[in-house]
Design a protein around this motif. Structure first.
Motif, PDB file in Angstrom:
ATOM      1  N   PHE A 186       0.830  -1.205   0.000  1.00  0.00           N
ATOM      2  CA  PHE A 186       0.000   0.000   0.000  1.00  0.00           C
ATOM      3  C   PHE A 186       0.862   1.252   0.000  1.00  0.00           C
ATOM      4  O   PHE A 186       0.572   2.213  -0.719  1.00  0.00           O
ATOM      5  N   ALA A 187       1.925   1.269   0.780  1.00  0.00           N
ATOM      6  CA  ALA A 187       2.823   2.434   0.830  1.00  0.00           C
ATOM      7  C   ALA A 187       3.478   2.661  -0.529  1.00  0.00           C
ATOM      8  O   ALA A 187       3.578   3.807  -0.991  1.00  0.00           O
ATOM      9  N   ILE A 188       3.918   1.580  -1.162  1.00  0.00           N
ATOM     10  CA  ILE A 188       4.530   1.710  -2.489  1.00  0.00           C
ATOM     11  C   ILE A 188       3.511   2.246  -3.484  1.00  0.00           C
ATOM     12  O   ILE A 188       3.795   3.158  -4.269  1.00  0.00           O
ATOM     13  N   TYR A 189       2.296   1.683  -3.442  1.00  0.00           N
ATOM     14  CA  TYR A 189       1.249   2.157  -4.349  1.00  0.00           C
ATOM     15  C   TYR A 189       0.917   3.629  -4.104  1.00  0.00           C
ATOM     16  O   TYR A 189       0.720   4.394  -5.046  1.00  0.00           O
ATOM     17  N   ALA A 190       0.843   4.045  -2.856  1.00  0.00           N
ATOM     18  CA  ALA A 190       0.526   5.440  -2.542  1.00  0.00           C
ATOM     19  C   ALA A 190       1.618   6.372  -3.066  1.00  0.00           C
ATOM     20  O   ALA A 190       1.318   7.425  -3.656  1.00  0.00           O
ATOM     21  N   LEU A 191       2.870   6.008  -2.860  1.00  0.00           N
ATOM     22  CA  LEU A 191       3.976   6.831  -3.376  1.00  0.00           C
ATOM     23  C   LEU A 191       3.990   6.836  -4.902  1.00  0.00           C
ATOM     24  O   LEU A 191       4.236   7.878  -5.517  1.00  0.00           O
ATOM     25  N   ALA A 192       3.711   5.693  -5.504  1.00  0.00           N
ATOM     26  CA  ALA A 192       3.658   5.611  -6.967  1.00  0.00           C
ATOM     27  C   ALA A 192       2.548   6.511  -7.515  1.00  0.00           C
ATOM     28  O   ALA A 192       2.740   7.203  -8.521  1.00  0.00           O
ATOM     29  N   ALA A 193       1.412   6.499  -6.852  1.00  0.00           N
ATOM     30  CA  ALA A 193       0.298   7.341  -7.301  1.00  0.00           C
ATOM     31  C   ALA A 193       0.668   8.814  -7.223  1.00  0.00           C
ATOM     32  O   ALA A 193       0.399   9.582  -8.151  1.00  0.00           O
ATOM     33  N   LEU A 194       1.282   9.215  -6.132  1.00  0.00           N
ATOM     34  CA  LEU A 194       1.715  10.604  -5.996  1.00  0.00           C
ATOM     35  C   LEU A 194       2.692  10.974  -7.100  1.00  0.00           C
ATOM     36  O   LEU A 194       2.572  12.032  -7.731  1.00  0.00           O
TER      37      LEU A 194
END
Length: 106
Positions: free
Chosen positions: A4-12
Motif C-alpha cells: 500500500f505504501a509503495i502504491y501510494a507513493l507511486a500514485a503521488l
C-alpha cells in the motif's frame, strides 16, 4: 502494508508527473515544468517495479484503485474541487477491487 505504501507513493509520483504536463499544456506553465514531470514519471515506474508479485499486470491492476483514490485527493487538495458523492462511490468500488486483488489467495 508495504504494498500500500509503495502504491501510494507511486500514485503521488504519477499524478505529479502527469500534472506537470497538464500544467504546461493547459495552464500555460513554462516548458521546464516537463523536466520534474518526466523524473516523477520515471520514479513512478520504478516504484511499481518494487511490488512483490510475479505478474506485472496484477501489480498494475491492484494499483488502479489506489490511483483513483489519490487522483480524487489531488482534485480536492491541489485543485480545490471537492469530490462529489459519485466520486466517493466510484473510489469505494475501486478500493474494494484493489483489496480483492491484493488479498486473493494465490
Amino acid at each position: 502494508m508495504a504494498a500500500f505504501a509503495i502504491y501510494a507513493l507511486a500514485a503521488l509520483a504519477e499524478i505529479a508527473g502527469c500534472f506537470a504536463f497538464w500544467a504546461w499544456l493547459k495552464l500555460d506553465k513554462p516548458m521546464w515544468w516537463l523536466l520534474p514531470g518526466m523524473a516523477s514519471l520515471a520514479i513512478f515506474a520504478w516504484l511499481l517495479s518494487l511490488i512483490d508479485t510475479t505478474a506485472a499486470g496484477r501489480a498494475y491492476a491492484a494499483y488502479g484503485g489506489i490511483y483513483i483514490a489519490a487522483s480524487l485527493a489531488w482534485l480536492w487538495i491541489v485543485e480545490g474541487v471537492r469530490p462529489d458523492r459519485w466520486d466517493v462511490g466510484g473510489v469505494a468500488l475501486a478500493i474494494a477491487g484493489t483489496a480483492i486483488i491484493l488479498a486473493g489467495p494465490r
